[in-house]
Design a protein around this motif. Structure first.
Motif, PDB file in Angstrom:
ATOM      1  N   ILE A   1      44.293  57.247  38.680  1.00  0.00           N
ATOM      2  CA  ILE A   1      44.664  56.792  38.759  1.00  0.00           C
ATOM      3  C   ILE A   1      45.691  55.534  39.116  1.00  0.00           C
ATOM      4  CG2 ILE A   1      44.934  54.977  36.333  1.00  0.00           C
ATOM      5  CD1 ILE A   1      44.319  57.132  34.816  1.00  0.00           C
ATOM      6  N   ASP A   2      45.474  54.584  39.702  1.00  0.00           N
ATOM      7  CA  ASP A   2      45.502  53.674  41.293  1.00  0.00           C
ATOM      8  C   ASP A   2      46.565  52.656  40.162  1.00  0.00           C
ATOM      9  OD1 ASP A   2      47.381  52.479  43.651  1.00  0.00           O
ATOM     10  OD2 ASP A   2      45.440  51.950  44.292  1.00  0.00           O
ATOM     11  N   ARG A   3      47.432  52.818  39.697  1.00  0.00           N
ATOM     12  CA  ARG A   3      48.439  51.618  38.377  1.00  0.00           C
ATOM     13  C   ARG A   3      48.640  49.880  39.836  1.00  0.00           C
ATOM     14  NH1 ARG A   3      49.030  54.055  33.020  1.00  0.00           N
ATOM     15  NH2 ARG A   3      48.303  56.279  33.226  1.00  0.00           N
ATOM     16  N   VAL A   4      48.261  49.340  39.872  1.00  0.00           N
ATOM     17  CA  VAL A   4      48.891  48.567  40.816  1.00  0.00           C
ATOM     18  C   VAL A   4      47.866  47.399  40.819  1.00  0.00           C
ATOM     19  CG1 VAL A   4      49.121  47.157  43.192  1.00  0.00           C
ATOM     20  CG2 VAL A   4      49.815  49.759  43.109  1.00  0.00           C
ATOM     21  N   GLU A   5      47.776  46.562  39.548  1.00  0.00           N
ATOM     22  CA  GLU A   5      46.979  45.414  39.453  1.00  0.00           C
ATOM     23  C   GLU A   5      46.732  44.793  40.930  1.00  0.00           C
ATOM     24  OE1 GLU A   5      48.279  42.350  35.804  1.00  0.00           O
ATOM     25  OE2 GLU A   5      48.834  44.278  36.323  1.00  0.00           O
ATOM     26  N   LYS A   6      45.394  44.309  40.719  1.00  0.00           N
ATOM     27  CA  LYS A   6      44.494  44.017  41.785  1.00  0.00           C
ATOM     28  C   LYS A   6      44.478  42.328  41.704  1.00  0.00           C
ATOM     29  CE  LYS A   6      43.753  48.257  43.400  1.00  0.00           C
ATOM     30  NZ  LYS A   6      44.858  48.998  42.474  1.00  0.00           N
ATOM     31  N   LYS A   7      43.665  41.906  42.472  1.00  0.00           N
ATOM     32  CA  LYS A   7      43.362  40.510  42.863  1.00  0.00           C
ATOM     33  C   LYS A   7      42.154  40.037  43.066  1.00  0.00           C
ATOM     34  CE  LYS A   7      46.974  37.872  42.571  1.00  0.00           C
ATOM     35  NZ  LYS A   7      48.305  37.006  43.298  1.00  0.00           N
ATOM     36  N   VAL A   8      41.397  39.837  42.579  1.00  0.00           N
ATOM     37  CA  VAL A   8      39.405  39.800  42.880  1.00  0.00           C
ATOM     38  C   VAL A   8      39.698  38.821  44.136  1.00  0.00           C
ATOM     39  CG1 VAL A   8      37.280  38.284  42.244  1.00  0.00           C
ATOM     40  CG2 VAL A   8      39.285  38.842  40.491  1.00  0.00           C
ATOM     41  N   LEU A   9      38.832  39.686  45.246  1.00  0.00           N
ATOM     42  CA  LEU A   9      38.672  39.451  46.679  1.00  0.00           C
ATOM     43  C   LEU A   9      37.046  38.281  47.007  1.00  0.00           C
ATOM     44  CD1 LEU A   9      39.998  42.583  48.131  1.00  0.00           C
ATOM     45  CD2 LEU A   9      41.347  40.412  47.791  1.00  0.00           C
ATOM     46  N   LEU A  10      37.457  37.766  47.782  1.00  0.00           N
ATOM     47  CA  LEU A  10      35.835  36.909  47.630  1.00  0.00           C
ATOM     48  C   LEU A  10      35.276  38.042  48.876  1.00  0.00           C
ATOM     49  CD1 LEU A  10      34.692  34.740  46.599  1.00  0.00           C
ATOM     50  CD2 LEU A  10      35.673  33.403  48.465  1.00  0.00           C
ATOM     51  N   LEU A  11      33.957  38.155  49.287  1.00  0.00           N
ATOM     52  CA  LEU A  11      33.786  38.666  50.258  1.00  0.00           C
ATOM     53  C   LEU A  11      32.281  37.976  50.953  1.00  0.00           C
ATOM     54  CD1 LEU A  11      32.937  41.714  51.574  1.00  0.00           C
ATOM     55  CD2 LEU A  11      31.322  41.972  50.051  1.00  0.00           C
TER      56      LEU A  11
ATOM     57  N   TYR B   1      30.720  38.468  45.773  1.00  0.00           N
ATOM     58  CA  TYR B   1      30.304  37.424  46.978  1.00  0.00           C
ATOM     59  C   TYR B   1      29.608  36.641  46.308  1.00  0.00           C
ATOM     60  CZ  TYR B   1      27.160  36.746  50.133  1.00  0.00           C
ATOM     61  OH  TYR B   1      25.808  36.240  51.598  1.00  0.00           O
ATOM     62  N   PRO B   2      30.249  35.696  46.011  1.00  0.00           N
ATOM     63  CA  PRO B   2      29.417  34.236  45.990  1.00  0.00           C
ATOM     64  C   PRO B   2      28.335  33.508  46.302  1.00  0.00           C
ATOM     65  CG  PRO B   2      31.038  33.695  48.241  1.00  0.00           C
ATOM     66  CD  PRO B   2      30.999  34.903  47.541  1.00  0.00           C
ATOM     67  N   ALA B   3      27.087  34.122  45.655  1.00  0.00           N
ATOM     68  CA  ALA B   3      25.786  33.856  45.699  1.00  0.00           C
ATOM     69  C   ALA B   3      25.716  32.972  44.867  1.00  0.00           C
ATOM     70  CB  ALA B   3      25.334  35.119  45.113  1.00  0.00           C
ATOM     71  N   ILE B   4      24.157  32.116  45.767  1.00  0.00           N
ATOM     72  CA  ILE B   4      23.179  30.953  44.660  1.00  0.00           C
ATOM     73  C   ILE B   4      22.399  31.999  44.697  1.00  0.00           C
ATOM     74  CG2 ILE B   4      21.819  29.243  45.481  1.00  0.00           C
ATOM     75  CD1 ILE B   4      23.575  29.184  48.426  1.00  0.00           C
ATOM     76  N   VAL B   5      22.136  31.308  42.923  1.00  0.00           N
ATOM     77  CA  VAL B   5      21.642  32.287  42.081  1.00  0.00           C
ATOM     78  C   VAL B   5      20.090  31.473  41.115  1.00  0.00           C
ATOM     79  CG1 VAL B   5      24.078  33.541  41.648  1.00  0.00           C
ATOM     80  CG2 VAL B   5      22.802  31.798  40.347  1.00  0.00           C
TER      81      VAL B   5
END
Lengths: 76, 445
Positions: A55-65, B170-174
């Motif tokens: 359990i990697d206890r580091v709070e994560k930010k949401v990433l955009l792919l 992943y910001p998709a168009i839905v």
């Protein structure tokens, strides 16, 4: 995740839990010799530590792919 | 002619009243083609319904418009339900729509059922191809619109359950024409990015809104993805082809987050529980063995010669003390019997008689003593009386008044002056004392 990575050292949390459950069952059996019980106890304690480490206890930010595979920080 | 003149608002109010009283216009269903649909910022929709002859202005207020499952587009054939009434301020009547259905909706549904049957036939939904959702995903991919309730719910619930999970969006168009392609791209990009599980979905909407999730290409992309996929399309009642193709179907985006992200407390709790049980089991094992060893050592001690000897000794001592007690008791009984016998003997023996006599002599002695004492007392009394009488007769009583008793040196009374010589010593006895005197001169008569 590829199958090769799942060596002895790198078991999943759930696999570790399964092993722990089995060890506990064995330990709760009175016919198990004391030395074996100790060995089992020690290895189980190590597994528990692994579980905690997993359990990697580091709070994560949401990433955009992005389509090119890169990631950005996502601002809500 | 004295006609009454009304104001504009009076007339409009009057007409409004007439419409309101009309039974038919209060609840009516009207079918037509949509024209000039305008969505206002507050959510109200203004549009016209027309057929080949005529046009009817329509309004659908915000609260009703929200419930519509589709977006109004020009040329769309719909059936509206509501009331016809007057807009007093504008002086026009219009159709106040509270519900609306799109005609031809049945077509899409038929397409859905057909595709579902085909893909099922091909085995895209088969249980054997379903991948297991990981026990604890550390990276969760989300393919959905970057705005709206769905993504917000997923992020919120994931964070609450386990803030240490990495979420990748992943910001998709839905919705719309590009949706299908966008969703497929998102799934592939996420599969390549190496996440543990992917959530694919969107919030609720009409069957048209959700249509991208009923496309064969999307279903195939889900099927081909090597990462486990949880589908989360619309509400609980909306079921799409994507739901069947996914490894797990969540009824809503929130539920998908719950299925993908395990509650951290559960895991840490489980770890703590395992540790407790491990400790407990080894402890109880040790305690058990220790008790057993103790019992054995006690049994062994009992078998040792030292213990047995001590035991015998103890037993002997106990017997001895019992014997002693018995003897003491016996002796005591004998003694008491002897005393009794002695008493009875005393009553019968001559010694007893002597005792009686001794007693009698004692009594007599006592009486004698008493009589003697009394006698002595009386004698003493008599003596005292005699002394008093003698005292009264004493020669001293005759002295006094100048008379003295003269005696010579030999202590005899001097009876005449002639018997004396000069220089003789005389003793003169006064009543209260004695004086010695010498003779200086003698003159005889």
């Amino acid at each position: 995740m590829s199958e090769e990575k799942k060596t002895e050292e790198k078991r999943s949390l759930e696999e570790n839990f399964d092993i722990l459950e089995k060890n506990l069952k064995d330990l709760e059996d009175d016919s198990l010799p004391l030395e074996e019980a100790f060995a089992l106890y020690e290895s189980s304690m190590k597994l528990l530590k692994d579980c905690n480490d997993e359990i990697d206890r580091v709070e994560k930010k949401v990433l955009l792919l992005k389509d090119n595979g890169e990631t950005d920080e996502f601002s809500e | 002619m004295n006609k009454k003149i009304y104001s504009v608002s009076q007339i409009n109010s009057y007409i409004w009243g007439m419409f309101s009283q009309d039974f038919y216009l209060r609840d009516v269903s009207i079918k037509g083609e949509v024209r000039d649909a305008k969505y206002w910022k507050d959510g109200t929709i203004y549009f016209n319904l027309k057929d080949d002859k005529s046009l009817l202005p329509c309004v659908c207020f915000k609260n009703k418009a929200q419930a519509l499952k589709f977006k109004l587009e020009d040329g769309m054939s719909v059936t509206g339900h509501g009331s016809v009434s007057v807009y007093k301020e504008g002086g026009k009547y219009q159709f106040y729509v509270s519900e609306m259905e799109k005609d031809g909706q049945g077509d899409l549904y038929a397409r859905y059922l057909k595709l579902k049957a085909e893909l099922e036939e091909m085995g895209l939904f088969a249980e054997e191809y379903k991948q297991k959702i990981p026990f604890m995903a550390k990276k969760v991919g989300i393919v959905t619109a970057p705005t709206g309730a769905a993504v917000r719910d997923i992020i919120q619930i994931s964070r609450r359950r386990n803030p240490y999970v990495q979420l990748i969006l992943y910001p998709a168009i839905v919705q719309g024409k590009q949706a299908c392609e966008s969703i497929i791209r998102g799934i592939r990009a996420m599969d390549a990015a190496g996440v543990d599980v992917i959530i694919v979905g969107r919030g609720g909407g009409s069957i048209e809104d959700l249509w991208a999730f009923n496309e064969e290409a999307v279903a195939r992309a889900i099927f081909d993805c090597s990462t486990p996929i949880i589908s989360a399309v619309g509400h609980e009642t909306d079921t799409t082809i994507a739901d069947f193709a996914a490894d797990l179907r969540a009824p809503t985006p929130s539920a998908a987050a719950e299925l993908a992200v395990r509650q951290l407390d559960d895991i840490t709790g489980h770890i703590a529980d395992c540790k407790n049980r491990l400790d407990q089991s080894i402890k109880s094992r040790l305690t058990h063995r220790r008790l057993k060893a103790q019992k054995l050592s006690e049994s062994l001690k009992r078998l040792s010669p030292q213990y047995m000897l001590n035991d015998k000794r103890q037993k002997a001592a106990a017997i001895e003390s019992t014997l002693d007690a018995l003897m003491d008791k016996r002796i005591l009984a004998l003694k008491s019997r002897l005393q009794k016998d002695e008493l009875s003997l005393k009553h019968l023996s001559p010694l007893g008689l002597a005792d009686k006599r001794r007693q009698r002599s004692q009594d007599l002695g006592y009486k004698l003593d008493k009589a003697f004492d009394r006698h002595m007392q009386m004698t003493r009394q008599r003596m005292l009386l005699l002394i008093e009488r003698y005292k009264a007769r004493s020669p001293l009583e005759r002295l006094g008044g100048g008379y003295v008793y003269a005696s010579g040196e030999d202590g005899k009374a001097v009876l005449s002056a002639a018997s004396l010589k000069t220089g003789d010593k005389l003793k003169l006895r006064f009543k209260d004392g004695t004086v010695s005197a010498g003779v200086e001169e003698i003159s005889c008569d």
